[in-house]
Design a protein around this motif. Structure first.
Motif, PDB file in Angstrom:
ATOM      1  N   GLY B 130       0.840  -1.186   0.000  1.00 15.00           N
ATOM      2  CA  GLY B 130       0.000   0.000   0.000  1.00 15.00           C
ATOM      3  C   GLY B 130       0.874   1.235   0.000  1.00 15.00           C
ATOM      4  O   GLY B 130       2.107   1.134  -0.010  1.00 15.00           O
ATOM      5  N   ALA B 131       0.219   2.403  -0.003  1.00 18.39           N
ATOM      6  CA  ALA B 131       0.980   3.653  -0.070  1.00 18.39           C
ATOM      7  C   ALA B 131       0.409   4.689   0.885  1.00 18.39           C
ATOM      8  O   ALA B 131      -0.797   4.733   1.141  1.00 18.39           O
ATOM      9  CB  ALA B 131       0.980   4.200  -1.496  1.00 18.39           C
ATOM     10  N   LEU B 132       1.310   5.512   1.431  1.00 20.39           N
ATOM     11  CA  LEU B 132       0.941   6.676   2.234  1.00 20.39           C
ATOM     12  C   LEU B 132       1.433   7.892   1.464  1.00 20.39           C
ATOM     13  O   LEU B 132       2.616   7.973   1.122  1.00 20.39           O
ATOM     14  CB  LEU B 132       1.618   6.611   3.605  1.00 20.39           C
ATOM     15  CG  LEU B 132       1.265   5.372   4.439  1.00 20.39           C
ATOM     16  CD1 LEU B 132       2.125   5.302   5.698  1.00 20.39           C
ATOM     17  CD2 LEU B 132      -0.208   5.398   4.814  1.00 20.39           C
ATOM     18  N   VAL B 133       0.520   8.795   1.149  1.00 22.43           N
ATOM     19  CA  VAL B 133       0.858   9.909   0.262  1.00 22.43           C
ATOM     20  C   VAL B 133       0.544  11.218   0.946  1.00 22.43           C
ATOM     21  O   VAL B 133      -0.585  11.409   1.415  1.00 22.43           O
ATOM     22  CB  VAL B 133       0.046   9.811  -1.045  1.00 22.43           C
ATOM     23  CG1 VAL B 133       0.368  10.975  -1.970  1.00 22.43           C
ATOM     24  CG2 VAL B 133       0.331   8.479  -1.741  1.00 22.43           C
ATOM     25  N   PHE B 134       1.539  12.131   1.036  1.00 19.00           N
ATOM     26  CA  PHE B 134       1.189  13.428   1.589  1.00 19.00           C
ATOM     27  C   PHE B 134       1.810  14.623   0.892  1.00 19.00           C
ATOM     28  O   PHE B 134       2.625  14.475   0.011  1.00 19.00           O
ATOM     29  CB  PHE B 134       1.339  13.506   3.107  1.00 19.00           C
ATOM     30  CG  PHE B 134       2.616  13.010   3.707  1.00 19.00           C
ATOM     31  CD1 PHE B 134       2.759  11.677   4.038  1.00 19.00           C
ATOM     32  CD2 PHE B 134       3.647  13.884   4.004  1.00 19.00           C
ATOM     33  CE1 PHE B 134       3.919  11.218   4.652  1.00 19.00           C
ATOM     34  CE2 PHE B 134       4.803  13.438   4.624  1.00 19.00           C
ATOM     35  CZ  PHE B 134       4.937  12.091   4.939  1.00 19.00           C
ATOM     36  N   SER B 135       1.307  15.800   1.296  1.00 19.12           N
ATOM     37  CA  SER B 135       1.680  17.089   0.698  1.00 19.12           C
ATOM     38  C   SER B 135       1.277  17.190  -0.776  1.00 19.12           C
ATOM     39  O   SER B 135       2.013  17.753  -1.591  1.00 19.12           O
ATOM     40  CB  SER B 135       3.188  17.338   0.868  1.00 19.12           C
ATOM     41  OG  SER B 135       3.435  18.724   0.911  1.00 19.12           O
ATOM     42  N   LEU B 136       0.091  16.700  -1.100  1.00 15.29           N
ATOM     43  CA  LEU B 136      -0.421  16.809  -2.468  1.00 15.29           C
ATOM     44  C   LEU B 136      -0.715  18.260  -2.828  1.00 15.29           C
ATOM     45  O   LEU B 136      -1.133  19.046  -1.992  1.00 15.29           O
ATOM     46  CB  LEU B 136      -1.723  16.018  -2.603  1.00 15.29           C
ATOM     47  CG  LEU B 136      -1.598  14.519  -2.842  1.00 15.29           C
ATOM     48  CD1 LEU B 136      -2.977  13.900  -2.909  1.00 15.29           C
ATOM     49  CD2 LEU B 136      -0.821  14.231  -4.123  1.00 15.29           C
ATOM     50  N   HIS B 137      -0.481  18.595  -4.106  1.00 13.54           N
ATOM     51  CA  HIS B 137      -0.817  19.914  -4.628  1.00 13.54           C
ATOM     52  C   HIS B 137      -1.899  19.769  -5.697  1.00 13.54           C
ATOM     53  O   HIS B 137      -2.039  18.707  -6.304  1.00 13.54           O
ATOM     54  CB  HIS B 137       0.420  20.574  -5.242  1.00 13.54           C
ATOM     55  CG  HIS B 137       1.496  20.866  -4.242  1.00 13.54           C
ATOM     56  ND1 HIS B 137       1.735  22.125  -3.752  1.00 13.54           N
ATOM     57  CD2 HIS B 137       2.380  20.048  -3.625  1.00 13.54           C
ATOM     58  CE1 HIS B 137       2.733  22.068  -2.883  1.00 13.54           C
ATOM     59  NE2 HIS B 137       3.145  20.816  -2.795  1.00 13.54           N
ATOM     60  N   LEU B 138      -2.620  20.857  -5.894  1.00 15.60           N
ATOM     61  CA  LEU B 138      -3.648  20.896  -6.942  1.00 15.60           C
ATOM     62  C   LEU B 138      -3.025  20.482  -8.277  1.00 15.60           C
ATOM     63  O   LEU B 138      -1.898  20.844  -8.577  1.00 15.60           O
ATOM     64  CB  LEU B 138      -4.167  22.336  -7.040  1.00 15.60           C
ATOM     65  CG  LEU B 138      -5.283  22.628  -8.028  1.00 15.60           C
ATOM     66  CD1 LEU B 138      -6.536  21.859  -7.668  1.00 15.60           C
ATOM     67  CD2 LEU B 138      -5.570  24.126  -8.043  1.00 15.60           C
ATOM     68  N   ASP B 139      -3.779  19.713  -9.064  1.00 11.76           N
ATOM     69  CA  ASP B 139      -3.329  19.316 -10.401  1.00 11.76           C
ATOM     70  C   ASP B 139      -2.171  18.335 -10.384  1.00 11.76           C
ATOM     71  O   ASP B 139      -1.567  18.075 -11.419  1.00 11.76           O
ATOM     72  CB  ASP B 139      -2.897  20.531 -11.258  1.00 11.76           C
ATOM     73  CG  ASP B 139      -4.081  21.412 -11.587  1.00 11.76           C
ATOM     74  OD1 ASP B 139      -5.208  20.882 -11.607  1.00 11.76           O
ATOM     75  OD2 ASP B 139      -3.883  22.609 -11.801  1.00 11.76           O
ATOM     76  N   GLN B 203      -2.712  23.808  -1.865  1.00  9.40           N
ATOM     77  CA  GLN B 203      -2.820  22.710  -0.907  1.00  9.40           C
ATOM     78  C   GLN B 203      -4.014  22.971   0.007  1.00  9.40           C
ATOM     79  O   GLN B 203      -4.230  24.099   0.456  1.00  9.40           O
ATOM     80  CB  GLN B 203      -1.536  22.599  -0.073  1.00  9.40           C
ATOM     81  CG  GLN B 203      -0.314  22.339  -0.960  1.00  9.40           C
ATOM     82  CD  GLN B 203       0.870  21.857  -0.152  1.00  9.40           C
ATOM     83  OE1 GLN B 203       1.561  22.635   0.472  1.00  9.40           O
ATOM     84  NE2 GLN B 203       1.090  20.545  -0.168  1.00  9.40           N
ATOM     85  N   THR B 204      -4.783  21.917   0.311  1.00  8.81           N
ATOM     86  CA  THR B 204      -6.011  22.102   1.095  1.00  8.81           C
ATOM     87  C   THR B 204      -5.731  22.642   2.491  1.00  8.81           C
ATOM     88  O   THR B 204      -6.543  23.390   3.034  1.00  8.81           O
ATOM     89  CB  THR B 204      -6.804  20.781   1.232  1.00  8.81           C
ATOM     90  OG1 THR B 204      -5.945  19.780   1.782  1.00  8.81           O
ATOM     91  CG2 THR B 204      -7.358  20.325  -0.103  1.00  8.81           C
ATOM     92  N   SER B 205      -4.572  22.279   3.076  1.00  3.62           N
ATOM     93  CA  SER B 205      -4.292  22.758   4.435  1.00  3.62           C
ATOM     94  C   SER B 205      -4.226  24.277   4.447  1.00  3.62           C
ATOM     95  O   SER B 205      -4.719  24.928   5.369  1.00  3.62           O
ATOM     96  CB  SER B 205      -2.991  22.152   4.956  1.00  3.62           C
ATOM     97  OG  SER B 205      -1.922  22.451   4.075  1.00  3.62           O
ATOM     98  N   ALA B 206      -3.625  24.862   3.402  1.00  2.00           N
ATOM     99  CA  ALA B 206      -3.516  26.323   3.310  1.00  2.00           C
ATOM    100  C   ALA B 206      -4.888  26.953   3.076  1.00  2.00           C
ATOM    101  O   ALA B 206      -5.229  27.972   3.701  1.00  2.00           O
ATOM    102  CB  ALA B 206      -2.555  26.715   2.186  1.00  2.00           C
TER     103      ALA B 206
END
Lengths: 347, 347
Positions: B130-139, B203-206
């Motif tokens: 499996g995978a853990l993915v973070f700090s995704l950006h739009l697009d 980023q959604t957090s921002a």
């Protein structure tokens, strides 16, 4: 590439010989492609069992494709990997080189040495084309595990121990020569009570720098040598030990810049001026550490990022040679990079 | 586990249905174990081709074994991964949890977004459970690539975009609630010209922290909002912009502590006292940064290491549920952790 990459575990050829069938037949059974007559399948399966052959992805890739992925194993707990900029720099060089060849950097992190068996299993599982391994310690089971996994490997720093590394390919700096130059510089400044803070002495880089110190300070007072561990806290501890044992010391050569920065804090705490009372030299030229200390650090420069780049380059070249895609290319051999003394304010 | 982990690519079952044979027969052909009669092998091979089924290690592991390995993908260049302690903390939590379950942490590093297609290929290659993915950006193409790879995934931070994340499982902090609490604290201190330095707004957090700011400052002067990027340099830049546009501002809420530390340098440079002239609040409670600034930072605490640990726990639980090894266990759903305002000297 080291011999360990080829002689370590039963090959497809060995299975074919034992089963009395062609290599192609073994490959077909293992890869589940074409139909093979049942009696032959049975013979191959028996040979696989008898030899303990592991039909993993790596073996499959011999007859199918490469993974275009390289594992990086740093034989330190992940906390240390993220705390010491040395590793970030080496990874930067590796990442640039692998990316230029569209090969994926697969960093295998651990909590400590207890997890190295699991790293060995992952490497043996055939998920990568090769491995780059650095910061090995004495008695680390990794070299043997990698040897067993049959994964082409380039080491960062001379491994120096264990059967698995006997013919290893590695990239290193001239640790002994660099240390000699640092200590000679202190001697040229007229210092006579020169101390040494070693790195972790279960690592060849620390042993080689200590040897370089001893090459110049042949009859050094043993109380002028204190063992550190390459961390700032270790540098502080060792500096306190040295000052307690030899309050008259007038120079210190620390085996890396992080320990030198720790030593500097202790010297200031004891009211000693650098370089007036005690001259100080580090190792690495780790920026910004070496420039931001007050005074800035005289140090032995090694090109850490370039070491990482070279490791990756040697591995990729070895893989290409093994795959015969670059006919006539020699398997790579080890490289030892020169160091340079960088003079700043501390010595 | 997100639906994306099961519906993305042709399954063994689909191949079996198309070939008109049992699932076990397909498995045998794909895994090269038992002999299967040639006509059946041919039918399975045709179905595999027609459906574009990829008989990779992941598929094999369905009928054989798990890899006991989990990929971690941080959608940032490796230089940023090693420069921002946020990632080291999240990895620490992940590493502890995976190690406790004897699962290998496989960190896939990149130079940037251009390399994400290669990461997708590695994930699709069946090297991890499996995978853990973070700090995704739009697009970012990663969610679609992961969706295509059919790898069970847990995201760090609400992904919020793209088909591949529609039913995604994620771990997040209450970014909006935490931001509201910070700004309300500034209002309670009597501040009226409250500015906001945002994170990277792709980023959604921002975005969530900006929404929290606006929840309280409903009619905020738009010149009191400056876009940052979560780095100290970005915080400095945004602080200069804000002071140039609104020299009368009396408080700043920065979307993380690193930007707050940059803002603090600029405030001092302009001769403004914190908190007397300008009160300052950060986000993260990133140590030692938040404690070592002068004055120390009032900030919104999120438990970053715990977020990492939870991500790994949710993934492992989902894998166990999917494997049926823990009958009756529900597939995990997303978790949003509460935040706490930590009052120090800066506000």
């Amino acid at each position: 590439m080291s011999e360990s990459s080829t002689v370590s575990r039963p090959t497809l050829e060995a299975v074919a010989a034992r089963a009395g069938v062609s290599r192609a037949t073994v490959s077909r059974v293992v890869n589940g492609g074409d139909g093979v007559r049942e009696p032959l399948v049975e013979r191959v399966r028996r040979a696989v069992e008898e030899l303990g052959y592991v039909p993993n992805q790596a073996a499959r890739s011999l007859v199918t494709r490469r993974h275009d992925a390289v594992a990086v194993v740093i034989a330190e707990p992940e906390t240390r990997v993220f705390a010491d900029p040395f590793f970030a720099l080496q990874l930067r060089g590796i990442s640039k080189e692998l990316t230029a060849h569209d090969s994926q950097l697969v960093l295998l992190l651990t909590e400590g040495r207890d997890d190295h068996a699991r790293v060995g299993r992952y490497l043996a599982g055939g998920h990568v084309d090769g491995a780059l391994v650095f910061s090995l310690h004495l008695d680390d089971p990794l070299p043997e595990l990698i040897h067993g996994a049959g994964v082409p490997t380039v080491f960062g720093g001379r491994p120096g121990w264990g059967d698995g590394t006997r013919s290893a390919v590695y990239v290193d700096s001239d640790n002994r020569g660099g240390a000699r130059e640092a200590v000679r510089h202190l001697v040229a400044l007229g210092r006579t009570r020169i101390a040494h803070i070693t790195g972790a002495l279960d690592q060849t880089s620390a042993v080689d720098r200590l040897d370089g110190f001893r090459d110049v300070m042949v009859d050094a007072d043993p109380r002028l040598i204190a063992e550190g561990d390459f961390t700032p806290a270790g540098g502080e501890r060792a500096m306190r030990e040295l000052l307690d044992a030899c309050p008259d010391l007038d120079a210190v050569f620390a085996a890396n810049d992080l320990m030198a920065s720790g030593a500097l804090r202790v010297l200031r705490e004891r009211g000693l001026r650098v370089p007036e009372d005690v001259a100080l030299i580090g190792f690495d030229d780790m920026l910004p550490v070496a420039e931001q200390t007050d005074p800035s650090l005289t140090t032995v420069r090694q090109d850490i990022e370039e070491m990482g780049r070279l490791m990756a380059r040697l591995l990729l070249r070895g893989l290409a040679a093994a795959a015969g895609s670059q006919g006539g290319l020699e398997a790579p051999s080890s490289v030892v990079l020169p160091t340079t003394l960088v003079r700043r304010a501390s010595a």
